[in-house]
Every structure is written in C-alpha cells, then in structure tokens.
Design a protein around this motif. Structure first.
Motif, PDB file in Angstrom:
ATOM      1  N   HIS A  80     -20.239  26.249 -34.692  1.00 40.52           N
ATOM      2  CA  HIS A  80     -20.264  27.255 -35.748  1.00 40.52           C
ATOM      3  C   HIS A  80     -19.616  28.552 -35.263  1.00 40.52           C
ATOM      4  O   HIS A  80     -19.821  28.964 -34.125  1.00 40.52           O
ATOM      5  CB  HIS A  80     -21.719  27.518 -36.165  1.00 40.52           C
ATOM      6  CG  HIS A  80     -21.848  28.130 -37.518  1.00 40.52           C
ATOM      7  ND1 HIS A  80     -21.502  29.424 -37.770  1.00 40.52           N
ATOM      8  CD2 HIS A  80     -22.269  27.616 -38.695  1.00 40.52           C
ATOM      9  CE1 HIS A  80     -21.718  29.701 -39.046  1.00 40.52           C
ATOM     10  NE2 HIS A  80     -22.176  28.608 -39.629  1.00 40.52           N
ATOM     11  N   ASP A  81     -18.827  29.206 -36.114  1.00 34.35           N
ATOM     12  CA  ASP A  81     -18.214  30.494 -35.761  1.00 34.35           C
ATOM     13  C   ASP A  81     -19.258  31.574 -35.512  1.00 34.35           C
ATOM     14  O   ASP A  81     -19.077  32.429 -34.667  1.00 34.35           O
ATOM     15  CB  ASP A  81     -17.282  30.979 -36.877  1.00 34.35           C
ATOM     16  CG  ASP A  81     -15.928  30.306 -36.850  1.00 34.35           C
ATOM     17  OD1 ASP A  81     -15.625  29.605 -35.857  1.00 34.35           O
ATOM     18  OD2 ASP A  81     -15.167  30.479 -37.818  1.00 34.35           O
ATOM     19  N   ASN A  82     -20.345  31.529 -36.269  1.00 32.96           N
ATOM     20  CA  ASN A  82     -21.414  32.518 -36.109  1.00 32.96           C
ATOM     21  C   ASN A  82     -22.170  32.222 -34.821  1.00 32.96           C
ATOM     22  O   ASN A  82     -22.801  31.182 -34.684  1.00 32.96           O
ATOM     23  CB  ASN A  82     -22.360  32.461 -37.312  1.00 32.96           C
ATOM     24  CG  ASN A  82     -23.455  33.496 -37.246  1.00 32.96           C
ATOM     25  OD1 ASN A  82     -23.860  33.948 -36.180  1.00 32.96           O
ATOM     26  ND2 ASN A  82     -23.957  33.870 -38.406  1.00 32.96           N
ATOM     27  N   SER A  83     -22.125  33.145 -33.895  1.00 33.47           N
ATOM     28  CA  SER A  83     -22.708  32.906 -32.574  1.00 33.47           C
ATOM     29  C   SER A  83     -24.223  32.697 -32.610  1.00 33.47           C
ATOM     30  O   SER A  83     -24.785  32.141 -31.671  1.00 33.47           O
ATOM     31  CB  SER A  83     -22.366  34.060 -31.624  1.00 33.47           C
ATOM     32  OG  SER A  83     -22.888  35.278 -32.115  1.00 33.47           O
ATOM     33  N   PHE A  84     -24.878  33.111 -33.677  1.00 33.13           N
ATOM     34  CA  PHE A  84     -26.329  32.928 -33.785  1.00 33.13           C
ATOM     35  C   PHE A  84     -26.702  31.562 -34.345  1.00 33.13           C
ATOM     36  O   PHE A  84     -27.868  31.208 -34.403  1.00 33.13           O
ATOM     37  CB  PHE A  84     -26.948  34.038 -34.640  1.00 33.13           C
ATOM     38  CG  PHE A  84     -26.777  35.399 -34.044  1.00 33.13           C
ATOM     39  CD1 PHE A  84     -27.489  35.770 -32.918  1.00 33.13           C
ATOM     40  CD2 PHE A  84     -25.867  36.295 -34.587  1.00 33.13           C
ATOM     41  CE1 PHE A  84     -27.319  37.013 -32.340  1.00 33.13           C
ATOM     42  CE2 PHE A  84     -25.695  37.544 -34.023  1.00 33.13           C
ATOM     43  CZ  PHE A  84     -26.417  37.908 -32.894  1.00 33.13           C
ATOM     44  N   GLN A  85     -25.715  30.785 -34.779  1.00 30.93           N
ATOM     45  CA  GLN A  85     -25.969  29.475 -35.377  1.00 30.93           C
ATOM     46  C   GLN A  85     -25.294  28.356 -34.606  1.00 30.93           C
ATOM     47  O   GLN A  85     -24.924  27.335 -35.170  1.00 30.93           O
ATOM     48  CB  GLN A  85     -25.501  29.468 -36.831  1.00 30.93           C
ATOM     49  CG  GLN A  85     -26.253  30.445 -37.693  1.00 30.93           C
ATOM     50  CD  GLN A  85     -25.768  30.433 -39.128  1.00 30.93           C
ATOM     51  OE1 GLN A  85     -24.791  29.794 -39.472  1.00 30.93           O
ATOM     52  NE2 GLN A  85     -26.470  31.148 -39.985  1.00 30.93           N
ATOM     53  N   ARG A  86     -25.158  28.516 -33.313  1.00 29.95           N
ATOM     54  CA  ARG A  86     -24.458  27.520 -32.493  1.00 29.95           C
ATOM     55  C   ARG A  86     -25.422  26.570 -31.801  1.00 29.95           C
ATOM     56  O   ARG A  86     -25.537  26.561 -30.588  1.00 29.95           O
ATOM     57  CB  ARG A  86     -23.582  28.227 -31.453  1.00 29.95           C
ATOM     58  CG  ARG A  86     -22.430  28.954 -32.088  1.00 29.95           C
ATOM     59  CD  ARG A  86     -21.485  29.513 -31.076  1.00 29.95           C
ATOM     60  NE  ARG A  86     -20.409  30.196 -31.777  1.00 29.95           N
ATOM     61  CZ  ARG A  86     -19.722  31.192 -31.280  1.00 29.95           C
ATOM     62  NH1 ARG A  86     -19.961  31.624 -30.064  1.00 29.95           N
ATOM     63  NH2 ARG A  86     -18.775  31.755 -31.980  1.00 29.95           N
ATOM     64  N   ASN A  87     -26.103  25.755 -32.572  1.00 28.93           N
ATOM     65  CA  ASN A  87     -27.011  24.776 -31.993  1.00 28.93           C
ATOM     66  C   ASN A  87     -26.313  23.426 -31.784  1.00 28.93           C
ATOM     67  O   ASN A  87     -26.596  22.726 -30.832  1.00 28.93           O
ATOM     68  CB  ASN A  87     -28.249  24.593 -32.872  1.00 28.93           C
ATOM     69  CG  ASN A  87     -29.281  23.738 -32.193  1.00 28.93           C
ATOM     70  OD1 ASN A  87     -29.559  23.924 -31.009  1.00 28.93           O
ATOM     71  ND2 ASN A  87     -29.837  22.781 -32.918  1.00 28.93           N
ATOM     72  N   ILE A  88     -25.392  23.083 -32.662  1.00 33.21           N
ATOM     73  CA  ILE A  88     -24.678  21.804 -32.599  1.00 33.21           C
ATOM     74  C   ILE A  88     -23.248  22.056 -32.135  1.00 33.21           C
ATOM     75  O   ILE A  88     -22.530  22.884 -32.701  1.00 33.21           O
ATOM     76  CB  ILE A  88     -24.657  21.115 -33.989  1.00 33.21           C
ATOM     77  CG1 ILE A  88     -26.062  20.865 -34.507  1.00 33.21           C
ATOM     78  CG2 ILE A  88     -23.831  19.834 -33.953  1.00 33.21           C
ATOM     79  CD1 ILE A  88     -26.850  19.853 -33.737  1.00 33.21           C
ATOM     80  N   TRP A  89     -22.854  21.317 -31.106  1.00 37.35           N
ATOM     81  CA  TRP A  89     -21.486  21.370 -30.575  1.00 37.35           C
ATOM     82  C   TRP A  89     -20.949  19.942 -30.557  1.00 37.35           C
ATOM     83  O   TRP A  89     -21.669  19.015 -30.173  1.00 37.35           O
ATOM     84  CB  TRP A  89     -21.489  21.898 -29.144  1.00 37.35           C
ATOM     85  CG  TRP A  89     -21.979  23.296 -28.968  1.00 37.35           C
ATOM     86  CD1 TRP A  89     -23.240  23.763 -29.207  1.00 37.35           C
ATOM     87  CD2 TRP A  89     -21.239  24.408 -28.497  1.00 37.35           C
ATOM     88  NE1 TRP A  89     -23.317  25.093 -28.910  1.00 37.35           N
ATOM     89  CE2 TRP A  89     -22.106  25.515 -28.459  1.00 37.35           C
ATOM     90  CE3 TRP A  89     -19.918  24.566 -28.074  1.00 37.35           C
ATOM     91  CZ2 TRP A  89     -21.695  26.772 -28.033  1.00 37.35           C
ATOM     92  CZ3 TRP A  89     -19.512  25.818 -27.652  1.00 37.35           C
ATOM     93  CH2 TRP A  89     -20.395  26.908 -27.641  1.00 37.35           C
ATOM     94  N   VAL A  90     -19.703  19.736 -30.969  1.00 34.31           N
ATOM     95  CA  VAL A  90     -19.076  18.420 -30.879  1.00 34.31           C
ATOM     96  C   VAL A  90     -17.743  18.564 -30.140  1.00 34.31           C
ATOM     97  O   VAL A  90     -17.071  19.591 -30.244  1.00 34.31           O
ATOM     98  CB  VAL A  90     -18.873  17.750 -32.258  1.00 34.31           C
ATOM     99  CG1 VAL A  90     -20.197  17.342 -32.859  1.00 34.31           C
ATOM    100  CG2 VAL A  90     -18.104  18.632 -33.208  1.00 34.31           C
ATOM    101  N   ALA A  91     -17.419  17.524 -29.389  1.00 36.48           N
ATOM    102  CA  ALA A  91     -16.198  17.554 -28.581  1.00 36.48           C
ATOM    103  C   ALA A  91     -15.450  16.241 -28.703  1.00 36.48           C
ATOM    104  O   ALA A  91     -16.047  15.175 -28.834  1.00 36.48           O
ATOM    105  CB  ALA A  91     -16.561  17.817 -27.122  1.00 36.48           C
ATOM    106  N   HIS A  92     -14.138  16.359 -28.635  1.00 36.82           N
ATOM    107  CA  HIS A  92     -13.244  15.203 -28.625  1.00 36.82           C
ATOM    108  C   HIS A  92     -12.386  15.328 -27.376  1.00 36.82           C
ATOM    109  O   HIS A  92     -11.637  16.294 -27.222  1.00 36.82           O
ATOM    110  CB  HIS A  92     -12.380  15.186 -29.879  1.00 36.82           C
ATOM    111  CG  HIS A  92     -11.359  14.111 -29.896  1.00 36.82           C
ATOM    112  ND1 HIS A  92     -10.088  14.298 -30.378  1.00 36.82           N
ATOM    113  CD2 HIS A  92     -11.406  12.810 -29.489  1.00 36.82           C
ATOM    114  CE1 HIS A  92      -9.410  13.183 -30.268  1.00 36.82           C
ATOM    115  NE2 HIS A  92     -10.178  12.263 -29.726  1.00 36.82           N
TER     116      HIS A  92
END
Length: 144
Positions: A80-92
C-alpha cells in the motif's frame, strides 16, 4: 448607540478573521533526511527504515530459498502507498535461469510465505486498485 454597535461588530469581525491565518507547514529538506524517511520524487512513494528492512528480508529470504545470488535477481515488491496501511506485501522474483517465485509477507505476523501466481495476481491487483497505480514500492533489475 449606533457607534457602539458598529465598534462591537468591527471587533467581532476582526477577531474572527484573525483565526483564519494559514501556517506554512513545509518541512525543510534537512528534517526529512534526518528522519530517515525517503520520498522518491518520480512516484511520490514514501518509505522508512522499517520498510527497507522488510524489503531486505524478502530479498534475502528468496535468495536463500532459491540458493541464488542477488546479481541473478529481478524483483518487484508491492504494498500500500499509505505507510500506515502496509500490512500486506507481495513480491515477484525472477532469476537469470527464469526460475520464478511469488511471495506474500504479512507484517503483523512477521510471516513470509511462497504463493502461487493466481494468488499473487489477485493480491497485486487489489494493491494497485487501492494505490490507483501499478507502481511497485521497490524494483530491482539485475538481469539485463
């Protein structure tokens, strides 16, 4: 009597307008640098030391799991762009031998798991819709 009324109204009017001043809230560049917050000018994405640690954790884990070197890795990481809502991260991740890995990091649980392409596509689409952009928070290309 009219003079007193006019003077009172002028006093009220002046008192009310004095509270509508705008303050300059611009943060000097030196304050931003000292707080370890980085904003990329081209995308406007802000990330901090914790985000950098998560990114490095994801990269190091995928390198260790695949027994590869960083020079062999192309990776895109989305959150998420909002730094306070970055709980989920996905990577390729794509390696020079075309080995591919899709990963999901859940910040609250501190858990990084491999996922399939369909789950990755669903998660990244959801993140891109919330961000109104398909820009990754981090991209590294070493295979050109």
């Amino acid at each position: 009597m009219k003079k007193i009324g006019i003077i009172l109204l002028l006093g009220l009017f002046t008192g009310c307008t004095a509270h509508h001043e705008t303050k300059n809230t611009a943060v000097p560049a030196s304050s931003i640098e000292s707080s370890s917050t980085i904003e990329t000018e081209e995308q406007g994405i802000i990330y901090d030391v914790e985000d950098s640690e998560i990114i490095e954790h994801i990269i190091n884990t995928v390198l260790n799991n695949q027994d590869k070197k960083r020079e062999e890795l192309d990776i895109s990481i989305y959150t998420h762009d909002n730094s306070f809502q970055r709980n989920i991260w996905v990577a390729h991740a794509v390696f020079s031998d075309n080995t591919t890995a899709y990963l999901l990091y859940i910040k609250e649980a501190g858990k990084l798991v491999e996922i399939d392409k369909n789950e990755f596509d669903g998660k990244v689409t959801s993140i891109q819709k919330r961000n109104h952009s398909d820009t990754a928070i981090y991209k590294e290309k070493n295979n050109e």
